[in-house]
Design a protein around this motif. Structure first.
Motif, short mmCIF file in Angstrom:
data_model
loop_
_atom_site.label_atom_id
_atom_site.label_comp_id
_atom_site.label_asym_id
_atom_site.label_seq_id
_atom_site.Cartn_x
_atom_site.Cartn_y
_atom_site.Cartn_z
N ALA A 43 0.83 -1.20 0.00
CA ALA A 43 0.00 0.00 0.00
C ALA A 43 0.87 1.26 0.00
N ILE A 44 1.91 1.26 0.82
CA ILE A 44 2.83 2.40 0.86
C ILE A 44 3.56 2.55 -0.48
N ASP A 45 4.05 1.45 -1.02
CA ASP A 45 4.79 1.49 -2.28
C ASP A 45 3.97 2.07 -3.42
N ASN A 46 2.66 1.88 -3.37
CA ASN A 46 1.79 2.28 -4.48
C ASN A 46 0.94 3.50 -4.16
N SER A 47 1.37 4.29 -3.19
CA SER A 47 0.63 5.49 -2.79
C SER A 47 1.55 6.69 -2.68
N MET A 48 0.95 7.87 -2.70
CA MET A 48 1.65 9.10 -2.35
C MET A 48 1.58 9.19 -0.84
N CYS A 49 2.72 9.20 -0.16
CA CYS A 49 2.74 9.15 1.30
C CYS A 49 3.20 10.47 1.89
N PHE A 50 2.63 10.79 3.04
CA PHE A 50 2.95 12.00 3.78
C PHE A 50 3.35 11.58 5.19
N GLY A 51 4.61 11.82 5.55
CA GLY A 51 5.08 11.53 6.90
C GLY A 51 5.17 12.82 7.69
N VAL A 52 4.81 12.75 8.96
CA VAL A 52 4.92 13.89 9.87
C VAL A 52 6.08 13.57 10.81
N TYR A 53 7.00 14.55 10.96
CA TYR A 53 8.24 14.31 11.71
C TYR A 53 8.48 15.40 12.74
N SER A 54 9.01 14.98 13.89
CA SER A 54 9.38 15.92 14.95
C SER A 54 10.70 16.61 14.56
N ALA A 55 11.09 17.58 15.37
CA ALA A 55 12.38 18.27 15.15
C ALA A 55 13.54 17.30 15.23
N GLN A 56 13.36 16.19 15.95
CA GLN A 56 14.40 15.17 16.07
C GLN A 56 14.29 14.13 14.94
N ASN A 57 13.45 14.41 13.95
CA ASN A 57 13.24 13.54 12.78
C ASN A 57 12.58 12.21 13.12
N GLU A 58 11.84 12.15 14.23
CA GLU A 58 11.08 10.95 14.57
C GLU A 58 9.71 11.04 13.91
N GLN A 59 9.26 9.95 13.31
CA GLN A 59 7.96 9.96 12.67
C GLN A 59 6.86 9.92 13.73
N VAL A 60 5.92 10.88 13.61
CA VAL A 60 4.84 11.00 14.58
C VAL A 60 3.46 10.95 13.92
N GLY A 61 3.44 10.86 12.60
CA GLY A 61 2.17 10.80 11.90
C GLY A 61 2.35 10.34 10.47
N PHE A 62 1.23 10.07 9.83
CA PHE A 62 1.28 9.49 8.48
C PHE A 62 -0.08 9.64 7.81
N ALA A 63 -0.05 9.68 6.51
CA ALA A 63 -1.25 9.56 5.68
C ALA A 63 -0.78 9.14 4.30
N ARG A 64 -1.68 8.50 3.57
CA ARG A 64 -1.34 8.17 2.19
C ARG A 64 -2.53 8.49 1.30
N VAL A 65 -2.20 8.78 0.05
CA VAL A 65 -3.21 9.11 -0.94
C VAL A 65 -3.02 8.18 -2.13
#
Length: 151
Positions: free
Chosen positions: A43-65
């Protein structure tokens, strides 16, 4: 937006995605409980993905289209980790998605939600005008029996 959202960035760079964070949340969600890792990766490979990252570059959110970048898009798998919910990050994420240059001028942009109608309405989403026009194949418990992969 909350002033605290300025500490976070959103990226469409799939190389930055933390699959473990994404999979843990989605595999335990009400909409994709028990999804196999291989299905989530596809699903990730075949979608436009949006990652949300903290100032420390830790992923804290996600969405895909899922989109053809011309006429249609479907927004899926939207989340902010529980510890950061209620701080405006979901608003920042949805705003970033609906304003993305590749997602302009679409004939239809869909999503499904059980509990976040108010969030999406702020960005132009509304109930289907004529739901009788839409049809679906929606097998019950599609991932049932696959929970052995869920961490």
């Amino acid at each position: 937006m909350n002033a605290n959202t300025q500490k976070y960035t959103i990226s469409t760079d799939k190389n930055k995605l933390n699959f473990k964070v994404i999979y843990h949340f989605i595999a335990n969600s009400y909409w994709a409980k028990g999804i196999p890792k291989s299905v989530m990766q596809k699903a990730i490979d075949n979608s436009m993905c949006f990652g949300v990252y903290s100032a420390q570059n830790e992923q804290v959110g996600f969405a895909r289209v899922v989109t053809d970048n011309a006429t249609f898009a479907y927004l899926a798998d939207v989340f902010i980790i529980p510890d950061l919910q209620g701080n405006g990050l979901s608003k920042l994420l949805v705003k970033t998605i609906v304003e993305h240059p590749d997602l302009q001028g679409l004939r239809r942009f869909l999503l499904a939600t059980a509990d976040a109608h108010g969030l999406y309405a702020q960005y132009g989403f509304k109930p289907i005008d004529n739901p009788a026009q839409l049809m679906q194949i929606n097998p019950a418990n599609v991932y049932e029996g696959n929970t052995r992969e869920v961490e």
